[in-house]
Design an enzyme around this catalytic site. Sequence first.
Site, mmCIF file in Angstrom:
data_model
loop_
_atom_site.group_PDB
_atom_site.id
_atom_site.type_symbol
_atom_site.label_atom_id
_atom_site.label_comp_id
_atom_site.label_asym_id
_atom_site.label_seq_id
_atom_site.Cartn_x
_atom_site.Cartn_y
_atom_site.Cartn_z
ATOM 1 N N ASN A 178 0.835 -1.216 0.000
ATOM 2 C CA ASN A 178 0.000 0.000 0.000
ATOM 3 C C ASN A 178 0.863 1.257 0.000
ATOM 4 O O ASN A 178 0.509 2.253 -0.645
ATOM 5 C CB ASN A 178 -0.949 0.004 1.204
ATOM 6 C CG ASN A 178 -2.193 -0.821 0.936
ATOM 7 O OD1 ASN A 178 -3.040 -0.425 0.152
ATOM 8 N ND2 ASN A 178 -2.278 -1.994 1.551
ATOM 9 N N ARG A 214 3.945 1.610 25.357
ATOM 10 C CA ARG A 214 3.234 2.259 24.248
ATOM 11 C C ARG A 214 3.351 3.781 24.297
ATOM 12 O O ARG A 214 3.466 4.438 23.266
ATOM 13 C CB ARG A 214 1.759 1.858 24.255
ATOM 14 C CG ARG A 214 1.551 0.419 23.878
ATOM 15 C CD ARG A 214 0.103 0.098 23.548
ATOM 16 N NE ARG A 214 -0.048 -1.338 23.408
ATOM 17 C CZ ARG A 214 0.279 -2.040 22.313
ATOM 18 N NH1 ARG A 214 0.721 -1.433 21.250
ATOM 19 N NH2 ARG A 214 0.142 -3.353 22.286
ATOM 20 N N MET A 246 1.289 -2.405 12.308
ATOM 21 C CA MET A 246 0.740 -3.441 13.191
ATOM 22 C C MET A 246 0.887 -3.111 14.674
ATOM 23 O O MET A 246 1.119 -4.013 15.481
ATOM 24 C CB MET A 246 1.420 -4.784 12.878
ATOM 25 C CG MET A 246 1.295 -5.216 11.434
ATOM 26 S SD MET A 246 -0.415 -5.384 10.904
ATOM 27 C CE MET A 246 -0.835 -6.920 11.717
ATOM 28 N N ARG A 247 0.776 -1.852 15.010
ATOM 29 C CA ARG A 247 0.836 -1.450 16.420
ATOM 30 C C ARG A 247 -0.445 -0.738 16.779
ATOM 31 O O ARG A 247 -0.947 0.089 16.006
ATOM 32 C CB ARG A 247 1.984 -0.464 16.658
ATOM 33 C CG ARG A 247 3.349 -1.016 16.435
ATOM 34 C CD ARG A 247 3.860 -1.824 17.579
ATOM 35 N NE ARG A 247 3.929 -1.107 18.846
ATOM 36 C CZ ARG A 247 4.183 -1.695 20.011
ATOM 37 N NH1 ARG A 247 4.359 -3.001 20.062
ATOM 38 N NH2 ARG A 247 4.256 -0.991 21.114
ATOM 39 N N LEU A 269 -2.185 2.130 18.575
ATOM 40 C CA LEU A 269 -1.745 3.460 19.012
ATOM 41 C C LEU A 269 -2.511 3.868 20.269
ATOM 42 O O LEU A 269 -3.674 3.501 20.448
ATOM 43 C CB LEU A 269 -1.962 4.464 17.877
ATOM 44 C CG LEU A 269 -1.102 4.176 16.632
ATOM 45 C CD1 LEU A 269 -1.647 4.907 15.417
ATOM 46 C CD2 LEU A 269 0.357 4.551 16.887
ATOM 47 N N HIS A 309 -8.074 -0.947 5.864
ATOM 48 C CA HIS A 309 -8.363 -2.239 6.487
ATOM 49 C C HIS A 309 -9.018 -3.147 5.429
ATOM 50 O O HIS A 309 -9.896 -2.695 4.691
ATOM 51 C CB HIS A 309 -9.301 -2.040 7.674
ATOM 52 C CG HIS A 309 -9.614 -3.320 8.390
ATOM 53 N ND1 HIS A 309 -8.698 -3.960 9.199
ATOM 54 C CD2 HIS A 309 -10.725 -4.099 8.394
ATOM 55 C CE1 HIS A 309 -9.240 -5.069 9.673
ATOM 56 N NE2 HIS A 309 -10.470 -5.182 9.202
HETATM 57 C C1 GRF Z 1 -3.174 -4.661 3.970
HETATM 58 O O1 GRF Z 1 -4.052 -5.724 3.699
HETATM 59 C C2 GRF Z 1 -3.881 -3.606 4.778
HETATM 60 O O2 GRF Z 1 -5.230 -3.482 4.482
HETATM 61 C C3 GRF Z 1 -3.717 -4.129 6.189
HETATM 62 O O3 GRF Z 1 -2.433 -4.684 6.219
HETATM 63 C C4 GRF Z 1 -2.049 -5.084 4.911
HETATM 64 C C5 GRF Z 1 -0.771 -4.377 4.601
HETATM 65 O O4 GRF Z 1 -0.194 -4.805 3.404
HETATM 66 N N1 GRF Z 1 -3.932 -3.069 7.140
HETATM 67 P P1 GRF Z 1 1.008 -3.976 2.777
HETATM 68 O O5 GRF Z 1 2.123 -3.933 3.831
HETATM 69 O O6 GRF Z 1 0.516 -2.613 2.438
HETATM 70 O O7 GRF Z 1 1.428 -4.750 1.574
#
Ligand code: GRF
Length: 211
Positions: A14, A65, A90-91, A93, A109
Site C-alpha cells: 500500500n 506504548r 501493526m501497532r 496506538l 483495512h
Molecule cells: C493490507 O491488507 C492492509 O489493508 C492491512 O495490512 C495489509 C498491509 O499490506 N492493514 P502492505 O504492507 O501494504 O502490503
Amino acid sequence: MLRVAVLISGRGSNLQALIDACRQPDFPAGIVRVIANRPTAGGLARAADAGIATTVIDHRDHAGRDAFDAALNKDLRAHGAELVCLAGFMRILTPGFVAAWRDRLINIHPSLLPSFKGLDAQRGALDAGVKIAGCTVHFVRAEMDSGPIIAQAAVPVLADDDEQSLAARILEQEHVLYPQALKLIARGRVRVEGDRAIVDGDAAGPAMRRR
Ligand code: GRF
C-alpha cells in the site's frame, strides 16, 4: 501539497501504491517520511528506492506504548507531517496519540467495516460466508479499526476462494482505494460530521468494482 507520513510494519504494497500516486503530476499530496516500527519492514526499501527518507522507531527499544508513541509523534512533528497514513502498521496506538492526530490519521483495512475488524479479516469474511468483501479507508479512532469511513471498495467472494485468493483480490482494490482517499482528503473534499465522513460531490457514491 499535503505533507504525508506513512507508517508501516511490513511489505509495504500500500505504501508503494501511495508512492506511485504521489509521483503523478498534480497529485495534491507528497510523502515526506516513511516510518517503520520494525527494521526488517520490506517497505523501507520501497521508500529508499523512491528517494523518501525513512525512520525506524523500533517498538522493542521503548519501554511501553506511551514512550513509543511519543517518539513517533516527535518524528512526525519534526518532519512537518500534516496527515498520517497507516499502511499495514501493526501497532495499536495510544488514545493520546490518536487524539493528537484526530481527523489527520487514516488507515486501510481489508474488510467492509464495521464488519471483520482486527486481524484475519479475510478469514472472518470467508467463515461468515459473506458474498461481498472489500476494503475500507477510515479516520482512526482509539478503538481498533473504527472511525469515520472515507471510502470503500467491494469485491465478490467466489465459491472456491481461500484466504489467499480473497486477500489478493481485496489488496488489488486497496491499491486503488488508498490513493483515491488520500487525493480526496488532500483536495479538502472530506469533512467529519459526528461519526461520519462526508465526501463533497460524492452523492451517488462509488461504483462497486467487479473482478
Ligand atoms: C493490507 O491488507 C492492509 O489493508 C492491512 O495490512 C495489509 C498491509 O499490506 N492493514 P502492505 O504492507 O501494504 O502490503
